[in-house]
Design a protein around this motif. Structure first.
Motif, PDB file in Angstrom:
ATOM      1  N   ILE A  54      40.342  58.689  15.631  1.00 51.28           N
ATOM      2  CA  ILE A  54      40.010  60.074  15.279  1.00 51.28           C
ATOM      3  C   ILE A  54      41.251  60.953  15.206  1.00 51.28           C
ATOM      4  N   ARG A  55      42.249  60.670  15.969  1.00 47.70           N
ATOM      5  CA  ARG A  55      43.516  61.415  15.960  1.00 47.70           C
ATOM      6  C   ARG A  55      43.307  62.886  16.301  1.00 47.70           C
ATOM      7  N   TYR A  56      42.912  63.124  17.514  1.00 48.84           N
ATOM      8  CA  TYR A  56      42.650  64.481  17.989  1.00 48.84           C
ATOM      9  C   TYR A  56      43.878  65.377  17.935  1.00 48.84           C
ATOM     10  N   ASN A  57      45.056  64.808  17.910  1.00 41.04           N
ATOM     11  CA  ASN A  57      46.266  65.624  17.918  1.00 41.04           C
ATOM     12  C   ASN A  57      46.592  66.231  16.558  1.00 41.04           C
ATOM     13  N   ARG A  58      45.831  65.908  15.528  1.00 40.78           N
ATOM     14  CA  ARG A  58      46.125  66.408  14.190  1.00 40.78           C
ATOM     15  C   ARG A  58      45.312  67.629  13.782  1.00 40.78           C
ATOM     16  N   TRP A  59      44.412  68.114  14.613  1.00 39.65           N
ATOM     17  CA  TRP A  59      43.509  69.174  14.175  1.00 39.65           C
ATOM     18  C   TRP A  59      44.234  70.469  13.855  1.00 39.65           C
ATOM     19  N   ARG A  60      45.384  70.715  14.471  1.00 34.24           N
ATOM     20  CA  ARG A  60      46.107  71.959  14.180  1.00 34.24           C
ATOM     21  C   ARG A  60      46.754  71.942  12.808  1.00 34.24           C
ATOM     22  N   ASP A  61      46.953  70.754  12.244  1.00 34.29           N
ATOM     23  CA  ASP A  61      47.549  70.629  10.912  1.00 34.29           C
ATOM     24  C   ASP A  61      46.500  70.645   9.806  1.00 34.29           C
ATOM     25  N   TYR A  62      45.244  70.648  10.166  1.00 35.88           N
ATOM     26  CA  TYR A  62      44.125  70.597   9.228  1.00 35.88           C
ATOM     27  C   TYR A  62      44.072  71.871   8.394  1.00 35.88           C
ATOM     28  N   ASP A  63      43.970  71.740   7.084  1.00 40.87           N
ATOM     29  CA  ASP A  63      43.895  72.892   6.193  1.00 40.87           C
ATOM     30  C   ASP A  63      42.443  73.102   5.778  1.00 40.87           C
ATOM     31  N   ALA A  64      41.777  74.008   6.445  1.00 41.14           N
ATOM     32  CA  ALA A  64      40.351  74.239   6.215  1.00 41.14           C
ATOM     33  C   ALA A  64      40.076  74.738   4.799  1.00 41.14           C
ATOM     34  N   GLU A  65      40.939  75.570   4.265  1.00 40.74           N
ATOM     35  CA  GLU A  65      40.708  76.114   2.922  1.00 40.74           C
ATOM     36  C   GLU A  65      40.798  75.019   1.867  1.00 40.74           C
ATOM     37  N   ALA A  66      41.751  74.120   2.008  1.00 44.76           N
ATOM     38  CA  ALA A  66      41.877  73.013   1.050  1.00 44.76           C
ATOM     39  C   ALA A  66      40.656  72.095   1.122  1.00 44.76           C
ATOM     40  N   SER A  67      40.170  71.851   2.317  1.00 46.89           N
ATOM     41  CA  SER A  67      38.973  71.016   2.482  1.00 46.89           C
ATOM     42  C   SER A  67      37.754  71.693   1.873  1.00 46.89           C
ATOM     43  N   MET A  68      37.627  72.977   2.108  1.00 45.24           N
ATOM     44  CA  MET A  68      36.506  73.735   1.544  1.00 45.24           C
ATOM     45  C   MET A  68      36.556  73.686   0.019  1.00 45.24           C
ATOM     46  N   ARG A  69      37.737  73.854  -0.542  1.00 48.44           N
ATOM     47  CA  ARG A  69      37.896  73.811  -1.997  1.00 48.44           C
ATOM     48  C   ARG A  69      37.528  72.429  -2.542  1.00 48.44           C
ATOM     49  N   PHE A  70      37.951  71.374  -1.857  1.00 49.66           N
ATOM     50  CA  PHE A  70      37.657  70.003  -2.272  1.00 49.66           C
ATOM     51  C   PHE A  70      36.148  69.755  -2.316  1.00 49.66           C
ATOM     52  N   TYR A  71      35.451  70.074  -1.222  1.00 49.17           N
ATOM     53  CA  TYR A  71      34.015  69.806  -1.164  1.00 49.17           C
ATOM     54  C   TYR A  71      33.220  70.737  -2.085  1.00 49.17           C
ATOM     55  N   ALA A  72      33.665  71.967  -2.227  1.00 50.12           N
ATOM     56  CA  ALA A  72      32.988  72.884  -3.149  1.00 50.12           C
ATOM     57  C   ALA A  72      33.124  72.388  -4.582  1.00 50.12           C
ATOM     58  N   LEU A  73      34.286  71.866  -4.929  1.00 51.06           N
ATOM     59  CA  LEU A  73      34.490  71.319  -6.267  1.00 51.06           C
ATOM     60  C   LEU A  73      33.591  70.110  -6.501  1.00 51.06           C
ATOM     61  N   ARG A  74      33.487  69.227  -5.510  1.00 54.09           N
ATOM     62  CA  ARG A  74      32.621  68.045  -5.656  1.00 54.09           C
ATOM     63  C   ARG A  74      31.156  68.451  -5.813  1.00 54.09           C
ATOM     64  N   MET A  75      30.716  69.439  -5.047  1.00 50.69           N
ATOM     65  CA  MET A  75      29.328  69.894  -5.160  1.00 50.69           C
ATOM     66  C   MET A  75      29.082  70.591  -6.499  1.00 50.69           C
ATOM     67  N   HIS A  76      30.093  71.298  -6.996  1.00 48.01           N
ATOM     68  CA  HIS A  76      29.973  71.949  -8.308  1.00 48.01           C
ATOM     69  C   HIS A  76      29.902  70.892  -9.413  1.00 48.01           C
ATOM     70  N   GLU A  77      30.717  69.853  -9.319  1.00 45.68           N
ATOM     71  CA  GLU A  77      30.718  68.788 -10.324  1.00 45.68           C
ATOM     72  C   GLU A  77      29.397  68.027 -10.374  1.00 45.68           C
ATOM     73  N   THR A  78      28.758  67.851  -9.238  1.00 41.10           N
ATOM     74  CA  THR A  78      27.487  67.128  -9.200  1.00 41.10           C
ATOM     75  C   THR A  78      26.291  68.024  -9.488  1.00 41.10           C
ATOM     76  N   GLY A  79      26.510  69.331  -9.613  1.00 40.09           N
ATOM     77  CA  GLY A  79      25.435  70.254  -9.931  1.00 40.09           C
ATOM     78  C   GLY A  79      24.678  70.757  -8.714  1.00 40.09           C
ATOM     79  N   MET A  80      25.180  70.483  -7.517  1.00 39.60           N
ATOM     80  CA  MET A  80      24.508  70.949  -6.305  1.00 39.60           C
ATOM     81  C   MET A  80      24.631  72.462  -6.138  1.00 39.60           C
ATOM     82  N   VAL A  81      25.741  73.025  -6.603  1.00 39.74           N
ATOM     83  CA  VAL A  81      25.944  74.476  -6.573  1.00 39.74           C
ATOM     84  C   VAL A  81      26.418  74.934  -7.940  1.00 39.74           C
ATOM     85  N   LYS A  82      26.073  76.154  -8.296  1.00 37.20           N
ATOM     86  CA  LYS A  82      26.474  76.684  -9.603  1.00 37.20           C
ATOM     87  C   LYS A  82      27.783  77.472  -9.519  1.00 37.20           C
ATOM     88  N   SER A  83      28.124  77.971  -8.347  1.00 41.08           N
ATOM     89  CA  SER A  83      29.345  78.763  -8.175  1.00 41.08           C
ATOM     90  C   SER A  83      30.570  77.863  -8.239  1.00 41.08           C
TER      91      SER A  83
END
Length: 106
Positions: free
Chosen positions: A53-82
Motif C-alpha cells: 500500500i505504501r502509506y508513506n506516499r500519501w503526501r505526494d498524492y495529487d488529488a486534483e490530477a486523480s479527480m481529473r483522470f476519473y472524471a475524464l473516464r466517466m465522461h468518456e463512458t457517458g456516466m456524466v455529461k459534464s
C-alpha cells in the motif's frame, strides 16, 4: 519511552496521518497488531499488504490530477455529461487539502 509505547499501542492504519506514518515506519509492528486484534488471520498477508500500500506516499498524492483522470473516464463512458474541468470547478475545494499538506511539511 512510555509515551511512545502508548502511542504505538493505540495506532491503527486508518485515516489519520499519525497512523499512516506508523504503518510506513514500522510495518512489522502494525501487522502483528492487526493479527492480535483479529482484523486479519495471517501475519504474512498483513505485512505484505502494508508494504504494497505504501502509506508513506500519501503526501505526494495529487488529488486534483486523480479527480481529473476519473472524471475524464466517466465522461468518456457517458456516466456524466459534464467535462472534467466543470466537475473540478464546481465540485471541489482544495483549500483544506492544500493547507493540510503545508502544515505537515513544516
Amino acid at each position: 519511552m512510555q509515551t511512545d509505547t502508548r502511542r504505538r499501542r493505540s495506532a491503527s492504519c486508518g485515516p489519520s496521518s499519525r497512523a499512516a506514518d506508523l504503518c510506513a515506519s514500522d510495518p512489522p509492528f502494525v501487522a502483528q497488531q492487526m493479527v492480535d486484534r483479529g482484523f486479519v488471520p495471517s501475519y504474512d498477508y498483513a505485512l505484505q499488504t502494508l508494504h504494497d500500500i505504501r502509506y508513506n506516499r500519501w503526501r505526494d498524492y495529487d488529488a486534483e490530477a486523480s479527480m481529473r483522470f476519473y472524471a475524464l473516464r466517466m465522461h468518456e463512458t457517458g456516466m456524466v455529461k459534464s467535462s472534467p474541468q466543470e466537475i473540478i470547478a464546481t465540485g471541489t475545494n482544495w483549500r483544506f487539502l492544500d493547507q493540510l499538506k503545508r502544515e505537515l511539511k513544516t
